[in-house]
Each structure stands twice: as C-alpha cells, then as structure tokens.
Write a protein that holds these residues in place. Structure first.
Motif, mmCIF file in Angstrom:
data_model
loop_
_atom_site.group_PDB
_atom_site.id
_atom_site.type_symbol
_atom_site.label_atom_id
_atom_site.label_comp_id
_atom_site.label_asym_id
_atom_site.label_seq_id
_atom_site.Cartn_x
_atom_site.Cartn_y
_atom_site.Cartn_z
ATOM 1 N N GLY A 58 2.812 13.972 3.022
ATOM 2 C CA GLY A 58 3.403 12.772 2.430
ATOM 3 C C GLY A 58 2.374 11.652 2.314
ATOM 4 O O GLY A 58 1.470 11.523 3.141
ATOM 5 N N ASP A 59 2.502 10.834 1.288
ATOM 6 C CA ASP A 59 1.567 9.725 1.080
ATOM 7 C C ASP A 59 1.768 8.634 2.137
ATOM 8 O O ASP A 59 2.877 8.416 2.632
ATOM 9 C CB ASP A 59 1.766 9.121 -0.309
ATOM 10 C CG ASP A 59 1.339 10.076 -1.417
ATOM 11 O OD1 ASP A 59 0.398 10.848 -1.181
ATOM 12 O OD2 ASP A 59 1.956 10.046 -2.500
ATOM 13 N N PHE A 60 0.693 7.942 2.442
ATOM 14 C CA PHE A 60 0.753 6.815 3.357
ATOM 15 C C PHE A 60 1.557 5.688 2.705
ATOM 16 O O PHE A 60 1.341 5.382 1.519
ATOM 17 C CB PHE A 60 -0.666 6.328 3.671
ATOM 18 C CG PHE A 60 -0.728 5.213 4.676
ATOM 19 C CD1 PHE A 60 -0.355 5.421 5.994
ATOM 20 C CD2 PHE A 60 -1.149 3.945 4.295
ATOM 21 C CE1 PHE A 60 -0.430 4.403 6.929
ATOM 22 C CE2 PHE A 60 -1.227 2.918 5.219
ATOM 23 C CZ PHE A 60 -0.857 3.144 6.534
ATOM 24 N N PRO A 61 2.504 5.073 3.431
ATOM 25 C CA PRO A 61 3.357 4.035 2.822
ATOM 26 C C PRO A 61 2.541 2.905 2.195
ATOM 27 O O PRO A 61 1.719 2.270 2.872
ATOM 28 C CB PRO A 61 4.191 3.529 4.010
ATOM 29 C CG PRO A 61 4.210 4.673 4.970
ATOM 30 C CD PRO A 61 2.869 5.334 4.836
ATOM 31 N N SER A 62 2.757 2.670 0.905
ATOM 32 C CA SER A 62 1.966 1.673 0.180
ATOM 33 C C SER A 62 2.206 0.248 0.688
ATOM 34 O O SER A 62 1.320 -0.605 0.578
ATOM 35 C CB SER A 62 2.292 1.742 -1.313
ATOM 36 O OG SER A 62 3.684 1.535 -1.530
ATOM 37 N N LYS A 63 3.380 -0.015 1.254
ATOM 38 C CA LYS A 63 3.693 -1.370 1.720
ATOM 39 C C LYS A 63 2.810 -1.796 2.898
ATOM 40 O O LYS A 63 2.711 -2.988 3.201
ATOM 41 C CB LYS A 63 5.166 -1.475 2.099
ATOM 42 C CG LYS A 63 5.600 -0.560 3.233
ATOM 43 C CD LYS A 63 7.098 -0.677 3.498
ATOM 44 C CE LYS A 63 7.545 0.243 4.620
ATOM 45 N NZ LYS A 63 9.010 0.131 4.857
ATOM 46 N N LEU A 64 2.174 -0.807 3.551
ATOM 47 C CA LEU A 64 1.299 -1.132 4.682
ATOM 48 C C LEU A 64 -0.128 -1.468 4.231
ATOM 49 O O LEU A 64 -0.977 -1.806 5.056
ATOM 50 C CB LEU A 64 1.255 0.034 5.672
ATOM 51 C CG LEU A 64 2.596 0.406 6.339
ATOM 52 C CD1 LEU A 64 2.414 1.589 7.275
ATOM 53 C CD2 LEU A 64 3.154 -0.799 7.102
ATOM 54 N N SER A 65 -0.407 -1.374 2.940
ATOM 55 C CA SER A 65 -1.762 -1.625 2.442
ATOM 56 C C SER A 65 -2.163 -3.095 2.555
ATOM 57 O O SER A 65 -3.340 -3.430 2.409
ATOM 58 C CB SER A 65 -1.874 -1.163 0.986
ATOM 59 O OG SER A 65 -0.967 -1.893 0.169
ATOM 60 N N LYS A 66 -1.188 -3.977 2.803
ATOM 61 C CA LYS A 66 -1.486 -5.401 2.909
ATOM 62 C C LYS A 66 -1.900 -5.822 4.315
ATOM 63 O O LYS A 66 -2.170 -6.999 4.562
ATOM 64 C CB LYS A 66 -0.269 -6.210 2.453
ATOM 65 C CG LYS A 66 0.086 -6.012 0.985
ATOM 66 C CD LYS A 66 1.293 -6.853 0.583
ATOM 67 C CE LYS A 66 1.643 -6.646 -0.886
ATOM 68 N NZ LYS A 66 2.818 -7.457 -1.303
ATOM 69 N N LEU A 67 -1.930 -4.867 5.229
ATOM 70 C CA LEU A 67 -2.357 -5.176 6.589
ATOM 71 C C LEU A 67 -3.830 -5.593 6.602
ATOM 72 O O LEU A 67 -4.599 -5.207 5.707
ATOM 73 C CB LEU A 67 -2.178 -3.940 7.484
ATOM 74 C CG LEU A 67 -0.749 -3.500 7.789
ATOM 75 C CD1 LEU A 67 -0.763 -2.152 8.510
ATOM 76 C CD2 LEU A 67 -0.034 -4.545 8.648
ATOM 77 N N PRO A 68 -4.278 -6.360 7.593
ATOM 78 C CA PRO A 68 -5.708 -6.663 7.730
ATOM 79 C C PRO A 68 -6.519 -5.365 7.775
ATOM 80 O O PRO A 68 -6.042 -4.346 8.304
ATOM 81 C CB PRO A 68 -5.785 -7.417 9.059
ATOM 82 C CG PRO A 68 -4.420 -8.010 9.232
ATOM 83 C CD PRO A 68 -3.456 -7.035 8.626
ATOM 84 N N ARG A 69 -7.755 -5.411 7.258
ATOM 85 C CA ARG A 69 -8.534 -4.197 7.035
ATOM 86 C C ARG A 69 -8.640 -3.325 8.283
ATOM 87 O O ARG A 69 -8.358 -2.115 8.234
ATOM 88 C CB ARG A 69 -9.928 -4.550 6.520
ATOM 89 C CG ARG A 69 -10.829 -3.322 6.349
ATOM 90 C CD ARG A 69 -12.215 -3.704 5.860
ATOM 91 N NE ARG A 69 -12.189 -4.060 4.453
ATOM 92 C CZ ARG A 69 -13.266 -4.455 3.775
ATOM 93 N NH1 ARG A 69 -14.424 -4.579 4.412
ATOM 94 N NH2 ARG A 69 -13.173 -4.769 2.505
#
Length: 440
Positions: A58-69
């Motif tokens: 399964g793909d990594f949840p896109s909503k978590l892409s806004k977390l600090p690097r």
C-alpha cells in the motif's frame, strides 16, 4: 517446488531488472513471490505467469507528506518497515532466497535481513547504485546528517547478505575495497523483446502514436493531393498504400528517443539546449539536416517541470513529446528510432543506464553523457558517441543526421557494430552468473 522472494520497494512495473530476475527464476523452475508497489503494468511474459505471485504494497498516506522533513523520513521508514515485514515474512518463510533491489536501502535491507534470519532464508542484494548517494543529491548536501546515517545503515546491512550481485565491474571493485563486500557482476543485457522493429510493426506504432500525438507523429499536410488519394494510412514516417503495402516516406523526420525517470541525476536541460542549437542550424537551407522528432519516455518527479520548459520552446524543425508507453510499446519505439540519447549520470558514478542496454538490444546507436564508468557500455566512435555538454551533443546529432534519411553512413556503421552486443541476451547471462551462485 523451490521458492524465492524478489523485492523492490518501488513500482514493480518500472523496475525492469527485477522483473527480468523474477522471470528468469520462473523459467528456471522456481515459484516467485514478487513484492513491490503497483502503478504500472508488468511486462507481458511476467504478467499472469503461473510460477509468479504478485504481492502489492500500500502507498504511504499522502496526508503525512506535510510533516517536517526529518519526522517525515522517520515516519515513512517506520510505516514501510512494518508493512514490508508483514508481507515479506509471509513469503520468506517458504523461500530459499530473498532477492532485494538496492537502492532503496531504507528500510528494505533491514526488513529483508530480519525476515531472512527468522525464516532461515538467504539474503541476496542486487546493487544497482548506492542509496546514500541518491539521498545526497536530493538534499544537495553530501555531508548532511541523514546522508551519513544512510551510508552507515547501507554499509552495515549490506555486509549481512549471503550473496551480492552488481551492475558494473567498477561497483564490484568499490564494494570489495571500500565496504569489504564480495559481489558478482551481472551486467544488464537486453531481453529478446528488445530488437529492431519490422516496417509493419513501426507503422502500426506510428499510427497509434499519431492518434495520441497528431502534431508530432501525424503531419499529413506535406503529401500532395494525388498522393493522399492512393494511400490508406499516413504518418509522419510511413504510409500504407492502396495495395496495403507499408512504405517509408522519403521526407520522413529522424526519430530521436530518450528515456528517463525524471530525477535529479539526469539534467534534461542538456538535451533541450542541444535541440535549440539543432533547430538554429536546421533553419539554414544549406544545412541538409532533417526535421527531428524527439520522444522522451518515462515517469518521475521532474517531468512536469521539463514539460513546462518544452512548452516554452518555439521549435519549427524539432517536435518533442513525452509519452508514457505500455510495456510492449517501449521496445517497439526503440526498435523504430534512429538515434538514442542518454543523460543518466550516476549519483555514485558506478552504475550503468539500463536504457542504453535496451537501446543497444534494438540496434539503436546512442549518444551518452560522460561519467566514470560509461565506457564499460558505450564505446566511443564504435557503437555510439560520448559527450560532455549540450554543445558536444548538438555537434554529434548534426554529424550523425546530416543528409538523413538518404545518408546514414555513420549510424549504419554503429548499428553493424552492435550486432555482437545483441548476441548475448539476459537469459543466457543470468543462467551463467546467477544459477551457479544459487546452487553454491
């Protein structure tokens, strides 16, 4: 029946070498559990093979892409570790070997090693490149803390493997002398499907592409009214006449092909600058340069950026398109082209571009950008040309294409020299290198 697990933490359909591994294992009588992400179709021979089971992650949840690097990398690595472990454990428990593509190293190497220890399987790493060098490009800082951690991790888990494969002699030597890892070189070789396309095959492909890219592959307006009456199908390159015979057009453009993953290690501004210079010289009536169709295939993060650059060009003699092709159409395009261009510059300087291998399998001469070990594949002035910058690439394109299609002296010489390369295919190479290692 013996089983193996083949793992790639990426789009399996865009991982040709790992697909080739899986198919070779299946042909050798193994049942293959192929693990990776979906997104693109598998090659035809592998899709639905009775000895292959496909396990998609399964793909990594896109909503978590806004977390600090830093937090994003940590959360993503943890998520993928748990997901991959659950899938791989269920496969590895039945497998004698787990074959892992590297990179990506994080978390693949750790997961595979843990699964192999628990399931008493042997870990095989296929080294395509180094993950930490790619990360240093993405961060634009080779001394970044994350890069140092990634290198330590990759080195540590790499030494825990049972067997190792790599793609060049230069990488084999680097693994041995810098990391004390013994590897066997398995050069990429073209599968049988990569070959020069017959005229009928080319015409059918051009018809298909002219429907999708009429401004590039269609171009019916240069035929006279009389000619239009006696042909049934028309493309920029070929016509089918009223008798059903396919004929190449005397005024056809040259077809240049480049394939890419649209990543930081390929600077496509080099090709665009060369095309601009080609355009400038082609407008001279004395140049004897043909019109040029440039097809750049592939998917990747920088594709939209370069598409915007291409859209801003005011080309008249050059046409550019960026198609994503079905697996069976990609070899046909390479087999129909006149010249290939490769802009791959390895982040480590130790891997070779598989796209050139595929082009050579189709008998397609290549202009390739220079880097540390490209000479292991492209032999300058023998099967292609090596360039350093856009000016040199433009000069080579003009040299090879002047007088096309009537004059193709140097291109034909390169094609003749590629016949020896085409004799050794992937299956024979894999059987010679990998099968003996499995039985050791």
């Amino acid at each position: 029946m013996k089983r193996v697990s083949v793992v790639v933490l990426g789009d399996v359909g865009r991982s040709p070498r790992m697909q080739n591994h899986a198919l070779s294992f299946a042909k050798a009588g193994f049942h293959v559990d192929l693990v990776g992400f979906g997104g693109s179709r598998l090659i035809k021979d592998l899709d639905g093979h009775h000895n292959v089971s496909l396990f998609l992650l399964g793909d990594f949840p896109s909503k978590l892409s806004k977390l600090p690097r830093m937090l994003y990398y940590l959360v993503k690595a943890s998520y993928q570790f748990l997901q991959l472990f659950m899938v791989l454990f269920s496969c590895a428990i039945h497998s004698s070997h787990v074959v892992v593509q590297n990179p990506p190293a994080i978390p693949t190497l750790a997961v595979a090693w843990v699964a192999c220890v628990i399931c008493n399987a042997k870990l095989v790493i296929d080294w395509h490149n180094y993950g930490y060098t790619i990360l240093s490009l993405a961060l634009d800082n080779p001394d970044h803390l994350l890069v140092k951690i990634a290198k330590w991790y990759e080195h540590g888990f790499g030494k825990m493997s049972t067997l190792n494969l790599c793609v060049t002699e230069a990488m084999r030597e680097d693994l041995l002398y810098n990391w004390q890892i013994r590897a066997n070189t398995l050069y990429d070789r073209p599968p049988e499907r990569f070959k020069s396309a017959e005229l009928e095959t080319r015409h059918q492909l051009f018809i298909k592409l002219s429907n999708e890219y009429p401004e590039v592959f269609g171009q019916k307006d240069r035929l006279s009214e009389f000619a239009i009456k006696v042909v049934e199908e028309i493309t920029a390159f070929t016509v089918r006449n009223s008798l059903g015979k396919v004929i190449e057009r005397d005024d056809r453009p040259a077809l240049l092909v480049s394939s890419t993953s649209w990543t930081e290690d390929e600077d496509f501004s080099v090709l665009l600058d060369a095309l601009e210079d080609y355009e400038k010289h082609a407008t001279d009536s004395n140049s004897n340069l043909p019109r040029l169709v440039c097809a750049i295939t592939g998917k990747g993060p920088l594709k939209e950026y370069y598409q915007n650059l291409i859209a801003g060009k005011q080309f008249k003699f050059v046409s550019v398109c960026t198609p994503w092709l079905e697996p069976e159409d990609y070899p046909r395009l390479l087999g129909s082209a006149n010249l290939g261009v490769c802009l791959h510059k390895s982040s480590s300087g130790l891997d070779l571009p598989m796209k050139v291998v595929d082009m050579f399998g189709c008998g397609l001469p290549v202009c390739a950008i220079d880097f540390k070990c490209i000479s292991e594949l492209v032999h300058h002035n023998e099967n292609g040309l090596i360039f350093k910058d856009s000016k040199e690439l433009s000069k080579q394109m003009k040299e090879l294409l002047t007088g096309f299609p009537k004059s193709q002296t140097k291109l034909q010489a390169f094609r003749d020299n590629l016949k020896g390369f085409q004799e050794l295919r992937w299956d024979e190479s894999w059987n010679n290198v990998v099968l003996p290692l499995l039985g050791r």
